[in-house]
Design a protein around this motif. Sequence first.
Motif, PDB file in Angstrom:
ATOM      1  N   PRO A   1       0.835  -1.208   0.000  1.00  0.00           N
ATOM      2  CA  PRO A   1       0.000   0.000   0.000  1.00  0.00           C
ATOM      3  C   PRO A   1       0.868   1.255   0.000  1.00  0.00           C
ATOM      4  CG  PRO A   1      -0.758  -1.573   1.655  1.00  0.00           C
ATOM      5  CD  PRO A   1       0.562  -2.074   1.154  1.00  0.00           C
ATOM      6  N   THR A   2       0.391   2.278  -0.681  1.00  0.00           N
ATOM      7  CA  THR A   2       1.129   3.534  -0.738  1.00  0.00           C
ATOM      8  C   THR A   2       0.149   4.690  -0.524  1.00  0.00           C
ATOM      9  OG1 THR A   2       2.746   4.790  -2.012  1.00  0.00           O
ATOM     10  CG2 THR A   2       1.011   3.672  -3.269  1.00  0.00           C
TER      11      THR A   2
ATOM     12  N   GLY B   1       8.406   0.579  10.121  1.00  0.00           N
ATOM     13  CA  GLY B   1       7.952  -0.766  10.412  1.00  0.00           C
ATOM     14  C   GLY B   1       6.677  -1.212   9.729  1.00  0.00           C
ATOM     15  N   TRP B   2       5.981  -0.316   9.072  1.00  0.00           N
ATOM     16  CA  TRP B   2       4.740  -0.688   8.406  1.00  0.00           C
ATOM     17  C   TRP B   2       5.027  -1.394   7.082  1.00  0.00           C
ATOM     18  CZ3 TRP B   2       0.489   0.109  11.294  1.00  0.00           C
ATOM     19  CH2 TRP B   2       0.559   1.061  12.311  1.00  0.00           C
ATOM     20  N   ALA B   3       4.178  -2.337   6.727  1.00  0.00           N
ATOM     21  CA  ALA B   3       4.269  -2.980   5.417  1.00  0.00           C
ATOM     22  C   ALA B   3       3.630  -2.051   4.403  1.00  0.00           C
ATOM     23  CB  ALA B   3       3.554  -4.339   5.429  1.00  0.00           C
ATOM     24  N   ALA B   4       4.361  -0.986   4.056  1.00  0.00           N
ATOM     25  CA  ALA B   4       3.804   0.098   3.248  1.00  0.00           C
ATOM     26  C   ALA B   4       4.939   0.906   2.636  1.00  0.00           C
ATOM     27  CB  ALA B   4       2.923   0.993   4.104  1.00  0.00           C
ATOM     28  N   ASP B   5       4.584   1.748   1.678  1.00  0.00           N
ATOM     29  CA  ASP B   5       5.551   2.609   0.995  1.00  0.00           C
ATOM     30  C   ASP B   5       5.086   4.058   1.121  1.00  0.00           C
ATOM     31  OD1 ASP B   5       7.648   3.503  -0.597  1.00  0.00           O
ATOM     32  OD2 ASP B   5       6.540   3.168  -2.456  1.00  0.00           O
ATOM     33  N   CYS B   6       5.663   4.780   2.072  1.00  0.00           N
ATOM     34  CA  CYS B   6       5.348   6.204   2.278  1.00  0.00           C
ATOM     35  C   CYS B   6       3.847   6.435   2.489  1.00  0.00           C
ATOM     36  CB  CYS B   6       5.856   7.037   1.114  1.00  0.00           C
ATOM     37  SG  CYS B   6       7.655   7.001   0.929  1.00  0.00           S
ATOM     38  N   ILE B   7       3.267   5.683   3.405  1.00  0.00           N
ATOM     39  CA  ILE B   7       1.841   5.815   3.711  1.00  0.00           C
ATOM     40  C   ILE B   7       1.558   7.164   4.370  1.00  0.00           C
ATOM     41  CG2 ILE B   7       0.240   5.038   5.517  1.00  0.00           C
ATOM     42  CD1 ILE B   7      -0.303   3.586   3.037  1.00  0.00           C
TER      43      ILE B   7
END
Length: 292
Positions: A44-45, A61-67
């Motif tokens: 998710p971004t 630490g989030w499974a995300a890209d620049c959330i």
Amino acid sequence: MTISVNANDLVSVSLGGAIAHPGFAGLPAEPYRLAADGKPFLLPTWGGIVYNVSVGDSAFGWAADCIHPGVSIKGGDDLKNRGLNVYACLGNTAVVMTGRAQGAKGVVTGKSGRFSEQLIIHFPKSVRADMAVGDQILIRSLGTGMAVDGHPEVALKGLGPNLFEALPKKVVDGRLEIGVVAKVPAHLIGAGLGLTSEGGSLHMQSTDRAALKEAGLDQLRLGDLVAFENTDSRYNHGYLRGAISIGVVGQTDGPRAGYGPGVTIIMTAPKGELGCFIAPGTNLKSLLSLED
């Protein structure tokens, strides 16, 4: 000593945008991006309503890209969106104008940079649960043109007067000093260098985790205030010895090189007129009394 601004001179105007849908560029045909080590990823971004990441949470630490924490909005076309991104100020009030959450109020907490150009707004999680992509949001903009009395060399960027008033600050030997959680050395500055400082964001590098920890940046939270050392952001972001730029962590980090946590710059000065001091816990959540 009272540190005042030209509050009575400021003009408050309306800005509008709609909750943006997360998207992907039309090319390349596949949706994958490349991490710093060359591995493709799909995470998710930016954009949309983020239900479980808020100001005050970890920037790592989030499974995300620049959330973007909370809600992201855009203007109706490029010109309107540019006005939204430039004139909205951190700390400004946002009001939901349509949909099930109509009438709910939020607070502007960040701006997203190149490729997305979205405004980031905090709403309580209970409000987010009633919102939908496309809901219209009105921003009561106030802060453009603000200046600090007695400190003409300090340039303010997208900073609302209510947030300025809440910041920990003092004057030392004629220099305005702002409380921050940490300082970012110039060699850890990433995406955003060379781009305009009127809107958008400036990222820190986070690929080298050891360097991040050494600089005391590995525990940053969304909403923390940080200072970029030797960085001049009066017109666009660039290296200048002795300059300083102060901003708010507005986005999480991600796997890409150069795209660590994104920071919205709120003030800058080129020659030592602006300084900082370490003030642990200086975060928008407490400064603006944001609800969870």
